[in-house]
Structure formats: C-alpha cells, structure tokens
Design a protein around this motif. Structure first.
Motif, mmCIF file in Angstrom:
data_model
loop_
_atom_site.group_PDB
_atom_site.id
_atom_site.type_symbol
_atom_site.label_atom_id
_atom_site.label_comp_id
_atom_site.label_asym_id
_atom_site.label_seq_id
_atom_site.Cartn_x
_atom_site.Cartn_y
_atom_site.Cartn_z
ATOM 1 N N PRO A 7 0.795 -1.227 0.000
ATOM 2 C CA PRO A 7 0.000 0.000 0.000
ATOM 3 C C PRO A 7 0.829 1.280 0.000
ATOM 4 C CG PRO A 7 -0.007 -1.008 2.167
ATOM 5 C CD PRO A 7 0.810 -1.886 1.294
ATOM 6 N N VAL A 8 2.071 1.234 0.408
ATOM 7 C CA VAL A 8 2.835 2.474 0.509
ATOM 8 C C VAL A 8 3.909 2.541 -0.566
ATOM 9 C CG1 VAL A 8 3.202 3.949 2.476
ATOM 10 C CG2 VAL A 8 3.169 1.473 2.792
ATOM 11 N N LYS A 9 4.348 3.773 -0.751
ATOM 12 C CA LYS A 9 5.417 3.977 -1.722
ATOM 13 C C LYS A 9 6.648 3.182 -1.321
ATOM 14 C CE LYS A 9 4.541 8.267 -1.221
ATOM 15 N NZ LYS A 9 4.927 9.647 -0.948
ATOM 16 N N ARG A 10 7.229 2.514 -2.240
ATOM 17 C CA ARG A 10 8.352 1.627 -1.990
ATOM 18 C C ARG A 10 9.578 2.391 -1.491
ATOM 19 N NH1 ARG A 10 8.552 -3.553 -3.605
ATOM 20 N NH2 ARG A 10 9.206 -4.424 -1.631
ATOM 21 N N GLU A 11 9.892 3.486 -2.165
ATOM 22 C CA GLU A 11 11.172 4.158 -1.897
ATOM 23 C C GLU A 11 11.231 4.737 -0.488
ATOM 24 O OE1 GLU A 11 8.653 7.102 -4.307
ATOM 25 O OE2 GLU A 11 9.013 4.950 -4.181
ATOM 26 N N ASN A 12 10.064 4.978 0.094
ATOM 27 C CA ASN A 12 10.055 5.510 1.448
ATOM 28 C C ASN A 12 10.475 4.479 2.486
ATOM 29 O OD1 ASN A 12 9.687 8.130 1.985
ATOM 30 N ND2 ASN A 12 7.465 8.100 1.919
ATOM 31 N N GLY A 13 9.979 3.267 2.309
ATOM 32 C CA GLY A 13 10.325 2.206 3.245
ATOM 33 C C GLY A 13 9.624 2.397 4.575
ATOM 34 N N ILE A 14 9.515 1.309 5.343
ATOM 35 C CA ILE A 14 8.793 1.380 6.611
ATOM 36 C C ILE A 14 9.646 2.016 7.697
ATOM 37 C CG2 ILE A 14 7.836 -0.033 8.443
ATOM 38 C CD1 ILE A 14 7.369 -1.873 5.632
ATOM 39 N N GLY A 15 10.907 1.634 7.728
ATOM 40 C CA GLY A 15 11.794 2.164 8.750
ATOM 41 C C GLY A 15 11.810 3.672 8.773
ATOM 42 N N SER A 16 11.925 4.270 7.619
ATOM 43 C CA SER A 16 12.062 5.722 7.597
ATOM 44 C C SER A 16 10.765 6.416 8.001
ATOM 45 C CB SER A 16 12.524 6.195 6.224
ATOM 46 O OG SER A 16 11.484 6.018 5.287
ATOM 47 N N GLU A 17 9.616 5.804 7.688
ATOM 48 C CA GLU A 17 8.337 6.374 8.130
ATOM 49 C C GLU A 17 8.290 6.465 9.656
ATOM 50 O OE1 GLU A 17 5.374 7.439 7.295
ATOM 51 O OE2 GLU A 17 5.492 7.403 5.097
ATOM 52 N N ILE A 18 8.647 5.339 10.285
ATOM 53 C CA ILE A 18 8.621 5.283 11.746
ATOM 54 C C ILE A 18 9.636 6.249 12.329
ATOM 55 C CG2 ILE A 18 9.138 3.793 13.715
ATOM 56 C CD1 ILE A 18 6.539 3.043 12.601
ATOM 57 N N ILE A 19 10.825 6.234 11.740
ATOM 58 C CA ILE A 19 11.876 7.113 12.258
ATOM 59 C C ILE A 19 11.443 8.568 12.173
ATOM 60 C CG2 ILE A 19 14.209 7.984 11.770
ATOM 61 C CD1 ILE A 19 14.952 5.076 11.087
ATOM 62 N N THR A 20 10.790 8.907 11.067
ATOM 63 C CA THR A 20 10.307 10.280 10.918
ATOM 64 C C THR A 20 9.331 10.629 12.017
ATOM 65 O OG1 THR A 20 10.467 9.954 8.545
ATOM 66 C CG2 THR A 20 9.297 11.902 9.294
ATOM 67 N N LYS A 21 8.427 9.720 12.306
ATOM 68 C CA LYS A 21 7.418 9.990 13.347
ATOM 69 C C LYS A 21 8.072 10.131 14.716
ATOM 70 C CE LYS A 21 4.436 6.918 11.681
ATOM 71 N NZ LYS A 21 3.460 5.860 11.781
ATOM 72 N N ILE A 22 9.028 9.223 15.007
ATOM 73 C CA ILE A 22 9.739 9.328 16.288
ATOM 74 C C ILE A 22 10.450 10.665 16.365
ATOM 75 C CG2 ILE A 22 11.595 8.376 17.700
ATOM 76 C CD1 ILE A 22 10.939 5.648 16.646
ATOM 77 N N ALA A 23 11.104 11.040 15.258
ATOM 78 C CA ALA A 23 11.879 12.280 15.251
ATOM 79 C C ALA A 23 10.969 13.489 15.458
ATOM 80 C CB ALA A 23 12.638 12.412 13.934
ATOM 81 N N ILE A 24 9.812 13.497 14.797
ATOM 82 C CA ILE A 24 8.894 14.631 14.950
ATOM 83 C C ILE A 24 8.443 14.742 16.399
ATOM 84 C CG2 ILE A 24 6.565 15.445 14.397
ATOM 85 C CD1 ILE A 24 6.999 14.355 11.579
ATOM 86 N N LEU A 25 8.029 13.615 16.976
ATOM 87 C CA LEU A 25 7.528 13.655 18.358
ATOM 88 C C LEU A 25 8.649 13.997 19.337
ATOM 89 C CD1 LEU A 25 4.971 10.714 18.397
ATOM 90 C CD2 LEU A 25 4.527 13.154 18.397
ATOM 91 N N ALA A 26 9.863 13.479 19.079
ATOM 92 C CA ALA A 26 10.986 13.783 19.978
ATOM 93 C C ALA A 26 11.338 15.265 19.906
ATOM 94 C CB ALA A 26 12.196 12.930 19.625
ATOM 95 N N ALA A 27 11.300 15.824 18.683
ATOM 96 C CA ALA A 27 11.594 17.246 18.510
ATOM 97 C C ALA A 27 10.538 18.087 19.221
ATOM 98 C CB ALA A 27 11.633 17.593 17.029
ATOM 99 N N PHE A 28 9.302 17.653 19.101
ATOM 100 C CA PHE A 28 8.188 18.313 19.769
ATOM 101 C C PHE A 28 8.388 18.306 21.284
ATOM 102 C CE2 PHE A 28 3.290 18.470 19.775
ATOM 103 C CZ PHE A 28 3.338 19.843 19.626
#
Lengths: 200, 134
Positions: A7-28
């Motif tokens: 269902p998701v774009k291949r090039e993004n990958g799952i790891g980077s999606e999660i990492i992005t979310k962790i990073a956003i919340l940690a920055a917040f």
C-alpha cells in the motif's frame, strides 16, 4: 516481492516512516521542554509535564522498542534543556519518565477501549511523581521528603488531567495524527506487519 | 470554546478514567490529611547545632539549654509544643517565631546556629512510606 498489495510507496520504506514519526515527536518534546523551562514555578521540581504530550501521542503509533526510543530521546532532551543531563537530578527525571511511560504503555495496550488519555495521563503523572519521591527518599533526603508530597502530587493530578484533555482533543482533530495512525494500523503493529509481510 | 472543550471531554470520558481520577484524588486527599494534620503524639523535636543533633519527645515537658557559638539558647517543650524561650542572639527572631508542634515546622536561630525542627510524620504509628504509595 509481490508488488500488487504493497500500500505504501516503496522508496520511502517502513523504517524511515517510523523514524520520521519518532523524530517529529521527539523534537516536539524537546520544544515543549523548553516551554516548560520558561514557565516560572514556585519550586523547581513542580512540573507541568508538557514534554509528556508527545509521549502520550506516541502510545498508539509505536511498538514497544520504538516507543522506548522516543522516551529515551525525551529524557535526554529534557536533561539537555534543563541542564541536568550529567547531574544527580537526572536520575529522578529518568526514573520518573521511564516508569510512567512504561505504565502508560501497559495501560494503553491493556485497556485502550475502556480508557481515554485523561486516565492514562493521570496514571502516568502519579507513577512519575511517586517514583521521584521514592528515589528522593532513598538517594538524598530521607523520609522528610514526604512533607512536600501532597502539593507535589496535587500539581501532578491537576496538570495531568489538563494534558489528558488536550491529548484527547489532539488525537481527535489532528490530520497528521490520523494519517500516522492509518499507516500504523489502529491496533499498533498490525498494519505495519502486514506491510512488511507483503514486502518479503 | 471552553464549553465545546468540556462537551468533547465529557464525550470522550471512559469508565476507567473516572475510576482512576477518583482513586488518585482520594489518594492525594488522604496524603494531605495524613501528612499535614498528624496528631503530634509521636512527633519529636530535633535540635541541631553544627554537627550535633539531639532528639526529644514532644510529649514530655522540659527545658533544654542548647549550646551555640554565642551562648545558650533555651528551648522549652510544653503541652506538645516547642518554642525558644531565650536566646543570646541580637534580633530574637527565633523567639518571635513562636510555637511549633506539627511535623515539618521549624525554628532557626542563625546567629547562634541553632536549628529546631519537628519530625516524625512517617514514623508515627507504624505507617510505612510504602503503605500509602500504590
């Protein structure tokens, strides 16, 4: 390598999606630590706990290891902002944060149908405060620390209810949150597992 | 705006929230009562001068002469209360501080380096710290 049901774009990958979310919340969380640091308080240890907002938002989004990364980043960020990273005060903040976030995670996983963020926030605050009091008792002050316990806990009670109300609202209204949740799948890991199965 | 927030909060409220809120408030209230209105029966008076510490029961009336650098500070314990009766210091703030009887209250005489405090909340009638925390 079945490509039709990914269902998701291949090039993004799952790891980077999660990492992005962790990073956003940690920055917040780092930002909110700064805000918290600026708010004048009668006693330095009376905290509002603003930096715990992203922790609660992350409850539904992450698996336990991912969630613990977020918590660790929050503790480190808070230590950095308050300048307590390498002092004994850090033990209190780390102990309190760790205990309360694990408690909240457990509560969320067990009862997320019967509890809203108000209850989770309350339990988190009470856990954090009592762990800090116990640490203070055994590490530094002895039992006289309990003289300040009632206002300390009362502060936690009031502020955690307010934070809980906020998180209830946020999780209802935020588009970022709902898209993040959609990706994760409503029941934690499931959505992600399906995706990773599809990939292999 | 505020009304909307309240309404929304009421909608989102789940049974366990109410239970937890009730238990937590009860606990805090209990702690307030327990810690701040403890009868002085088991409390003791702790007097500290530099490295030396003395401990007296608050129940037994007595007069204590505490030696400090300026001379002797006279602490009286009577009717479950402690106060400084006489002090060699200049400003007599310690005498003006009046009577103390509840755990956590204190009198200090800075010139004569005498520190007087009521202690004994948690130790009273076998109540352990862990008994009241989860």
């Amino acid at each position: 390598m079945s490509s039709e049901n990914t269902p998701v774009k291949r090039e993004n990958g799952i790891g980077s999606e999660i990492i992005t979310k962790i990073a956003i919340l940690a920055a917040f969380s780092l930002f909110l630590s700064t805000v918290e640091y600026m708010i004048p308080k009668p006693l330095p240890f009376l905290r509002i706990g603003l930096a715990n907002l992203p922790i609660m938002v992350g409850l539904a989004l992450f698996s336990l290891p991912e969630y613990l990364i977020l918590v660790t980043l929050k503790i480190a960020g808070q230590g950095l902002i308050n300048g307590t990273l390498f002092s004994y005060i850090f033990i209190y903040s780390a102990g309190g944060s760790l205990a309360s976030s694990l408690m909240m995670y457990l509560l969320y996983k067990l009862f997320h149908n019967k509890i809203s963020y108000i209850g989770i926030s309350l339990v988190g605050a009470m856990t954090s405060n009592s762990v800090q009091l116990l640490l203070a008792q055994y590490l530094l002050f002895g039992s006289s620390i309990w003289i300040i316990a009632p206002p300390f806990l009362l502060m936690g009670l009031v502020s955690s209810i307010l934070l809980g109300i906020f998180v209830n609202h946020f999780t209802d209204r935020s588009r970022w949150y709902s898209s993040a949740l959609e990706f994760t799948g409503l029941y934690g890991k499931r959505g992600r597992d399906e995706i990773s199965h599809a990939e292999t | 705006m505020i009304v909307l927030i309240i309404l929304h909060t009421m909608q989102k409220l789940k049974p366990l929230d109410v239970v937890i809120a009730a238990v937590a408030s009860g606990l805090v209230l209990f702690l307030f009562i327990r810690i701040y209105s403890t009868p002085a029966e088991n409390a003791s008076v702790v007097i500290r001068v530099n490295e030396d510490t003395w401990r007296y029961s608050l129940d037994i009336d007595r007069e204590i002469a505490v030696p400090g650098p300026l001379g002797e500070t006279f602490v009286h314990i009577e009717n479950g209360q402690a106060h400084v009766e006489e002090s060699p210091c200049k400003n007599k703030f310690c005498i003006a501080a009046g009577r103390i009887n509840r755990p956590g209250e204190w009198i200090v005489c800075l010139p004569n380096e005498v520190f007087i405090m009521i202690e004994g909340v948690m130790e009273s009638d076998g109540l352990e710290v862990d008994d009241i925390v989860f």
